[in-house]
Design a protein around this motif. Structure first.
Motif, PDB file in Angstrom:
ATOM      1  N   ALA A  58      -5.456  -3.288   6.016  1.00 29.71           N
ATOM      2  CA  ALA A  58      -5.292  -1.862   5.742  1.00 29.71           C
ATOM      3  C   ALA A  58      -3.878  -1.587   5.257  1.00 29.71           C
ATOM      4  O   ALA A  58      -2.912  -2.190   5.740  1.00 29.71           O
ATOM      5  CB  ALA A  58      -5.584  -1.034   6.992  1.00 29.71           C
ATOM      6  N   THR A  59      -3.776  -0.672   4.298  1.00 28.63           N
ATOM      7  CA  THR A  59      -2.488  -0.296   3.746  1.00 28.63           C
ATOM      8  C   THR A  59      -2.561   1.137   3.235  1.00 28.63           C
ATOM      9  O   THR A  59      -3.644   1.649   2.968  1.00 28.63           O
ATOM     10  CB  THR A  59      -2.071  -1.238   2.596  1.00 28.63           C
ATOM     11  OG1 THR A  59      -0.804  -0.826   2.074  1.00 28.63           O
ATOM     12  CG2 THR A  59      -3.089  -1.222   1.468  1.00 28.63           C
ATOM     13  N   THR A  60      -1.401   1.760   3.101  1.00 30.36           N
ATOM     14  CA  THR A  60      -1.341   3.089   2.490  1.00 30.36           C
ATOM     15  C   THR A  60      -1.039   2.999   1.007  1.00 30.36           C
ATOM     16  O   THR A  60      -1.052   4.021   0.304  1.00 30.36           O
ATOM     17  CB  THR A  60      -0.248   3.946   3.153  1.00 30.36           C
ATOM     18  OG1 THR A  60       1.022   3.292   2.998  1.00 30.36           O
ATOM     19  CG2 THR A  60      -0.534   4.151   4.642  1.00 30.36           C
ATOM     20  N   GLU A  61      -0.760   1.803   0.502  1.00 30.33           N
ATOM     21  CA  GLU A  61      -0.276   1.629  -0.858  1.00 30.33           C
ATOM     22  C   GLU A  61      -1.403   1.298  -1.842  1.00 30.33           C
ATOM     23  O   GLU A  61      -2.297   0.500  -1.535  1.00 30.33           O
ATOM     24  CB  GLU A  61       0.761   0.504  -0.911  1.00 30.33           C
ATOM     25  CG  GLU A  61       1.956   0.740  -0.003  1.00 30.33           C
ATOM     26  CD  GLU A  61       2.744   1.982  -0.401  1.00 30.33           C
ATOM     27  OE1 GLU A  61       2.848   2.259  -1.614  1.00 30.33           O
ATOM     28  OE2 GLU A  61       3.236   2.680   0.509  1.00 30.33           O
ATOM     29  N   ALA A  62      -1.317   1.886  -3.036  1.00 31.05           N
ATOM     30  CA  ALA A  62      -2.306   1.607  -4.077  1.00 31.05           C
ATOM     31  C   ALA A  62      -2.304   0.151  -4.508  1.00 31.05           C
ATOM     32  O   ALA A  62      -3.312  -0.353  -5.016  1.00 31.05           O
ATOM     33  CB  ALA A  62      -2.054   2.497  -5.293  1.00 31.05           C
TER      34      ALA A  62
END
Length: 301
Positions: A58-62
């Motif tokens: 999981a990540t917040t980055e595109a």
């Protein structure tokens, strides 16, 4: 497959969880509170047949889409272009992007932004985020995907992952069926803050829904979109199959979020104006939801 989910809310987390459980390499791109919970505990997946943690990245980055064979785009329709712009620099040249969104023109708008294949898909699933990093599945979970060089293989892999998936040469017609269903249910459920079963027990609601369906059908026919003859009956029967379901529009308003109504009833109204077709009932429902949104924004100011 290496799979990335851009905009991993309830829909994206559900399909991401199903693919991860089948052994695929899944990365969820989500809001910070979900990413933090998933990194600590895995994705909590609750359904009738499974209740536990599913290991995913999981990540917040595109940039989380980098290297993915398949990208599931699950952002709100209003965010299609901006999401496309953010992921475009990181997409593999041969990646296939599936648009798992409400509305009928997302793939067209996305493809113009990312300059590579974007495949429209119709999603039928009842699911919600029950908390940070916690997706709860209520029912269904099938997909209809448009044709592309990768569609047959995607359908095979998804079916193997217990995601019933078919490839349709008439996916635009399938998207319109879903659009019309949303137009009939979403705004009414949102304005009343009622699930489908109790909503349809109110006198006059079925008449309003029938008028909405007829207006939508007139617009679709003017656009030469083929629709099934059983559409009206099938749409009205949905409440019996999912009596406890609140519409996504109702869920958005309950969480204090803006809705996708501009891409549902609002889309039909815009197309009707272009074609010279009156859509007064769709216009009324569109305006009623926009008033609820305005109330939310006013209460914050």
């Amino acid at each position: 497959m290496k799979v990335a989910v851009m905009g991993a809310g309830a829909v994206g987390c559900y399909f991401g969880a199903m693919l991860a459980r089948a052994g695929h390499d899944v990365t969820l791109i989500a809001r910070p509170q979900h990413v933090e919970a998933i990194r600590q505990h895995g994705l909590t997946f609750e359904s009738r047949s499974f209740n536990g943690a599913v290991p995913v990245q999981a990540t917040t980055e595109a940039s989380g889409v980098e290297g993915a064979d398949i990208v599931l785009l699950c952002v709100k329709s209003a965010d299609t272009e901006s999401a496309g712009q953010s992921i475009a620099p990181f997409l593999k040249p041969n990646a296939t992007v599936l648009c798992l969104q409400n509305g009928v023109d997302n793939a067209e708008r996305l493809q113009a932004t990312i300059r590579q294949i974007a495949v429209p898909a119709v999603v039928y699933v009842a699911t919600e985020m029950a908390g940070p990093g916690h997706v709860k599945h209520h029912g269904r979970g099938e997909l209809i995907v448009g044709t592309s060089p990768a569609s047959a293989e995607i359908a095979r892999q998804f079916n193997d992952a217990a995601i019933p998936t078919t490839v349709s040469a008439n996916v635009i017609g399938d998207l319109w069926v879903k659009l019309i269903t949303n137009c009939a249910y979403n705004a009414l459920s949102a304005v009343a803050d009622l699930p489908y079963g109790p909503m349809l027990k109110v006198e006059g609601v079925t008449d309003v829904m029938t008028t909405v369906i007829d207006e939508c059908t007139a617009v679709a026919q003017a656009l030469n979109v083929p629709l099934p003859e059983t559409l009206r009956d099938a749409t009205l029967a949905l409440a019996e199959a999912m009596p406890a379901q609140y519409s996504s529009t109702a869920q958005d308003l309950a969480r204090g979020k803006l809705t996708e109504i501009d891409y549902l009833n609002g889309y039909v109204v815009r197309k009707g104006k272009e074609l010279g077709i009156a859509t007064p009932t769709n216009l009324t429902l569109h305006v009623m939801v926009k008033l609820r949104e305005a109330h939310l924004q006013h209460s914050r100011s």
